[in-house]
Design an enzyme around this catalytic site. Structure first.
Site, PDB file in Angstrom:
ATOM      1  N   CYS A 142       0.764  -1.278  -0.018  1.00 24.37           N
ATOM      2  CA  CYS A 142      -0.189  -0.045  -0.018  1.00 24.37           C
ATOM      3  C   CYS A 142       1.132   1.272   0.000  1.00 24.37           C
ATOM      4  O   CYS A 142       2.116   1.079   0.345  1.00 24.37           O
ATOM      5  CB  CYS A 142      -0.781   0.145   1.146  1.00 24.37           C
ATOM      6  SG  CYS A 142      -1.889   1.456   1.695  1.00 24.37           S
ATOM      7  N   THR A 165       0.672   3.500   2.052  1.00 22.20           N
ATOM      8  CA  THR A 165       1.193   3.774   3.296  1.00 22.20           C
ATOM      9  C   THR A 165       2.532   2.975   3.592  1.00 22.20           C
ATOM     10  O   THR A 165       3.320   3.385   4.398  1.00 22.20           O
ATOM     11  CB  THR A 165       0.140   3.272   4.696  1.00 22.20           C
ATOM     12  OG1 THR A 165      -1.164   3.941   4.017  1.00 22.20           O
ATOM     13  CG2 THR A 165       0.562   3.436   5.833  1.00 22.20           C
ATOM     14  N   HIS A 211       5.386   5.144   2.784  1.00 19.80           N
ATOM     15  CA  HIS A 211       5.700   6.343   3.729  1.00 19.80           C
ATOM     16  C   HIS A 211       6.727   5.550   4.619  1.00 19.80           C
ATOM     17  O   HIS A 211       7.270   6.147   5.324  1.00 19.80           O
ATOM     18  CB  HIS A 211       4.333   6.672   4.082  1.00 19.80           C
ATOM     19  CG  HIS A 211       3.767   7.710   3.278  1.00 19.80           C
ATOM     20  ND1 HIS A 211       4.157   8.838   2.941  1.00 19.80           N
ATOM     21  CD2 HIS A 211       2.529   7.239   2.678  1.00 19.80           C
ATOM     22  CE1 HIS A 211       3.325   9.384   1.934  1.00 19.80           C
ATOM     23  NE2 HIS A 211       2.476   8.647   1.750  1.00 19.80           N
ATOM     24  N   HIS A 222      -0.783  -4.646   5.603  1.00 20.62           N
ATOM     25  CA  HIS A 222      -2.106  -4.687   6.130  1.00 20.62           C
ATOM     26  C   HIS A 222      -3.146  -5.032   5.039  1.00 20.62           C
ATOM     27  O   HIS A 222      -4.179  -5.663   5.313  1.00 20.62           O
ATOM     28  CB  HIS A 222      -2.582  -3.390   6.776  1.00 20.62           C
ATOM     29  CG  HIS A 222      -2.534  -2.165   5.868  1.00 20.62           C
ATOM     30  ND1 HIS A 222      -1.372  -1.466   5.421  1.00 20.62           N
ATOM     31  CD2 HIS A 222      -3.548  -1.578   4.807  1.00 20.62           C
ATOM     32  CE1 HIS A 222      -1.497  -0.720   5.000  1.00 20.62           C
ATOM     33  NE2 HIS A 222      -2.821  -0.832   4.234  1.00 20.62           N
ATOM     34  N   GLU A 223      -2.705  -5.118   3.733  1.00 20.56           N
ATOM     35  CA  GLU A 223      -3.649  -5.626   2.635  1.00 20.56           C
ATOM     36  C   GLU A 223      -3.239  -7.243   2.382  1.00 20.56           C
ATOM     37  O   GLU A 223      -2.064  -7.683   2.184  1.00 20.56           O
ATOM     38  CB  GLU A 223      -3.371  -4.952   1.635  1.00 20.56           C
ATOM     39  CG  GLU A 223      -3.470  -3.600   1.695  1.00 20.56           C
ATOM     40  CD  GLU A 223      -3.382  -2.705   0.099  1.00 20.56           C
ATOM     41  OE1 GLU A 223      -2.704  -3.356  -0.583  1.00 20.56           O
ATOM     42  OE2 GLU A 223      -3.623  -1.405   0.262  1.00 20.56           O
TER      43      GLU A 223
END
Lengths: 339, 339, 339, 339
Positions: free
Chosen positions: A38, A40, A43, A63-64
């Site tokens: 992702c 994120t 980052h 998290h995916e």
């Protein structure tokens, strides 16, 4: 077990050998089948200001994902070893005002997978049973791992109410590209995608955009005026977060139209207030997904459309650096890692 | 006839002797009973950038008024001499897309009274019959002249859906003060007014605000947090157009709440996009009034509430300078002129 | 001119030679290109109780049509001889509460073409310019004449909010069949049509239904349960007006779902109140079309779908008896007459 | 412990000595402070067809109550002995489609307190912690016990969107009377109550109705026409379930208005379909309360209004027969029992 983690306060990620977690009460241990990267995660990799303020190393990120239930903790009902699952990323408390009024995605005590607790770029992950979603066994792992970001796009497009409308999507990241596909299936009259990357705009076309415009070579507002016979778009989904895109969004939408605010911006953006007021427009901020209304909707939609063109890269977890690099260079759309 | 006009391209207004207009086909001649000064009139007086770009002198100004029908032009049905009327300021074309889809207030070919054609600061005015509204004969002239700006406030508060809600109104101009009264009658749980003028805040209290805060002496966000037990306001109506107010609005509204964008700003404002997105808020731009849905609603509300405290000054037309001066100094709320 | 009229108080219609009408102020004379037969025309032909109470012979009937402007009356703006037009059937007054609040389709003083004033089954018709709609010159006359009933279906389907939903349409008349096509284009997940005529169900399939069920040979509720995995339909459009259909609608819709009430019934129907309450459903009564919002939407949709399969019969006006007979026998879907 | 139960399959209830229950995992034991009698309890007392099909004796009944936590079972978080609580009656599963999409009040596997499991007409009751609601300690027990039915009324009135509207409530039972108070606080323009009992109509007036009409002595539709100047009510809340009331509701509501369907009817009712269609009305079926959105709203409202006039009778549990009798004779509004 093998895991990809931020191990210290500096740029980059490290492949480490971590202890396999055990499910506590109400929790489930899942063997990860696939996990996708992702924005994120980029980052966190870069270790920017936001990451430094939010992440406490060592932390396994990601998290995916999708996977199979390996073991259920005490008190878990409704799940059994072998179940094919994905998970809502926002672990909601269930007790705050937002949770108790049907807005768990705005939970006041939220804990996020891969940020506030260990994530899915690993062979195993433990999550509370309450955030689990059972997948259709026929759904390929690489698609099942995309449901979380796909759900973002579903939620945004549902709020846009696109049926019969002229729809502009600004931002050619994965969510913008997914949004093209969703708006198409949900009956948009026309779907136009504005972006900056030829590769990604091409993916948008394959997934459902009627036309695309590269904002680096053509004024998107002029293009939208031409497409709509001067009338403007009924709905604009702003999915880039750039100040220029916001200016375009407010200029491209027709009076009485709607703008979805989805893209994030590190700094405040200059906002043409008078234009928004005189045009009588609605701006709807969208975050996350409705838990689990959006998951049901996303499942329905995945039965009707094919996200395969959005998965540009599939790699073993060990080769994560290549995937991150392709994303930083904006050459990839979605990168799926297999632990 | 006597009239107040912008006669040349410079600051100020002039009391002139003008020819009494005659009603053409579909038009009505009205003897003005009362006319109130709007913020727009202050801009025209000052001859700011906007005024210079929009107004072509000579022009009789003024658009908030009431009066009695003196003569009806050819083809006018439903009005007769003696009728007590006010008028919608936006003369809509009735043929564009917006007009034909129930949004005449967004008419693509709008002509505005007192801006694009001669206005109501005069003994007589001619307007098309289609924008006329019949007043309750019992409504005092000074109140009847306020219906146009009151309608702005009604439209804004209706869109805010205040029933049972905690409502913050930022901006202590006349519309903000009217909004306090309307929110109170429409069932708001609490109504708080944020402003800068003690006189106007006091008027807000008299008209319905439960509490007020002077932003020059106290942080409004802190006050709102205290009032709402830390939860934030359900709805914020931003009626000032100042950048600081927008920052406060986004900080004061609760997640999932609604912000009404009504105030105008000469320049772009810095907008905390991430806050709007993460809070999942709705921002609704509001302009004008629904024609004539809002007029019906406004009439109903005027039967239940008393705007008298908002009329701080009543003057003969000849003494207009005093009224404008009191408004420029923010000492008055509404100034009504009698021709 | 040639015209089809109810000339006396008994069954049947008569082809007569009538005087060509002249346009008064605000009116337009149109040379009719095509006119289609509506269910209402069948009622007038049969001279049933409703017709006897509403129609005063002699009356030229017919209200679904298209044609070319022949002459404009005094004061008409925006139309000129040669313009290709259709017309909204409900001539609204423009001055009542409903008209002034954006609901002209509920006008308190409505006059209906072909019922309250002479209609379109004739070589010429006069209508007020305010109800005219300019057609795309490329639209075939037989399709342009269908826009009024098509608009009924558009309005009903828009209110149903079908995007991503499982949609059941009960009633295989022309509106039900049009609704299949519209729901398909507006992004319905599934569209199912329930009816009684194999011919019409087949037309429904051609226009967009995923599956159909003939209620004379199979229980529609059982079929819908099977199609939806026991969950029920998200939305049911009841377009037949039969008591049995209403029972089926309330049983087939899922809890929290929506039912569109469109079909009419001569008598009161038995209504399973408790089912409606316990299921928490919304029932929305739909009449006419939004003036002119629906016309814009209908035009957009006609650019995307083809109604040709719904026009089963095309006849010269003189052979009207054959068309009415085919409709009374339910063998035709739409019959278009050419004067 | 002392408890009021249906002990065998026949009319009546019996005061029995029952074993004090123990809280299992996730459950809480509550010492009941007050419990009020609902219409459902009257049905169970009478042992009508519905009761016989649903209740399996022996069963302690009663579901509207408040009390103090006595003991918490294993795994319960957020509650401790001494907490002052009430409970949502619908024990939702949390795992079905309805529960996972924010509509737990429509749970597919619901278990209802006092019907499907032992209830609150007893010294103690055990309920799952997830349905508990913490009361304001200042709320008197007799009012706290009314929150469940009060919540029904809140949910119904919220869906009616009464702000600035002319509101008719048909049915002078406790929910109808509560609805008067709520509509008043939420900004209704006018609140009219239609009923059959002078006692209850008087309670309605005390709680907020502007006017009442006894349908046994005056035609309610005529009264409503007079009140609304012939225009009809904007919203009608049908809370009686009688066929005559439904006829009145459809006749009394204005075109484009809304009807809330709340009252239940043993048999199907005759429904004037054409009136509903031609009037373009919305009928919204309402069941239960939103869990827990309505509870938050109800708490807010209880801080602003006083339900005391609705509590006509307060009795020790032992004198239950007197309370039931007063309700069967429609002499009481709400009867509160103290165990």
């Amino acid at each position: 077990m093998k895991a990809l983690a931020k191990t210290s306060s500096r740029e980059g990620l490290e492949l480490v050998e971590a202890e396999t977690p055990r499910p506590g009460p109400g929790e489930v241990l899942i063997k990860v089948a696939a996990a996708s990267i992702c924005g994120t995660d980029l980052h966190i990799y870069s270790w920017d200001e936001w990451s430094r303020s939010r992440i406490s190393p060592p932390r396994i990120i990601g998290h995916e994902f999708c996977g199979h239930v390996e073991e259920v903790g005490p008190g878990v009902e409704g799940f059994a070893p072998g179940d094919y699952v994905s998970a809502e990323t926002h672990i909601y408390c269930g007790r705050c005002y937002m949770c108790r009024t049907g807005r768990a995605h705005l939970c006041e005590n939220v804990s996020i997978i891969g940020i506030d607790r260990d994530g899915a770029f690993a062979e195993y992950i433990v999550v509370p049973a309450k955030v689990l979603w059972k997948n259709d066994p026929a759904l390929p792992a690489k698609i099942a791992s995309l449901q979380e970001p796909f759900g973002n796009a579903v939620h945004a497009v549902k709020r846009a109410e696109v049926g019969g409308k002229r729809v502009v999507i600004i931002g050619d990241g994965p969510i913008g590209i997914f949004a093209c596909a969703i708006a198409r299936v949900l009956g948009a009259r026309d779907v136009w995608l504005v972006g900056l990357s030829e590769t990604r705009l091409a993916a948008g076309r394959r997934l459902g955009a009627d036309a695309v415009v590269n904002a680096s070579s053509r004024d998107p507002v002029a293009a939208i005026r031409e497409w709509t016979g001067g009338k403007g778009a009924d709905v604009v989904l702003e999915m880039s977060g750039s100040p220029a895109a916001w200016d375009n969004a407010l200029r491209a939408v027709r009076p009485g139209g709607r703008v979805i605010a989805f893209g994030l911006s590190r700094d405040k953006i200059p906002w043409d207030l008078n234009r928004g007021v005189f045009k009588d427009i609605e701006v709807l901020g969208i975050v996350g997904r409705l838990i689990f209304e959006t998951w049901y909707e996303a499942s329905e939609l995945l039965a009707e459309l094919d996200l395969t063109p959005a998965v540009t890269d599939e790699l073993p977890l060990e080769e994560f650096e290549a995937g991150f690099e392709r994303l930083f260079r904006r050459e990839a759309v979605k990168v799926v890692l297999y632990p």
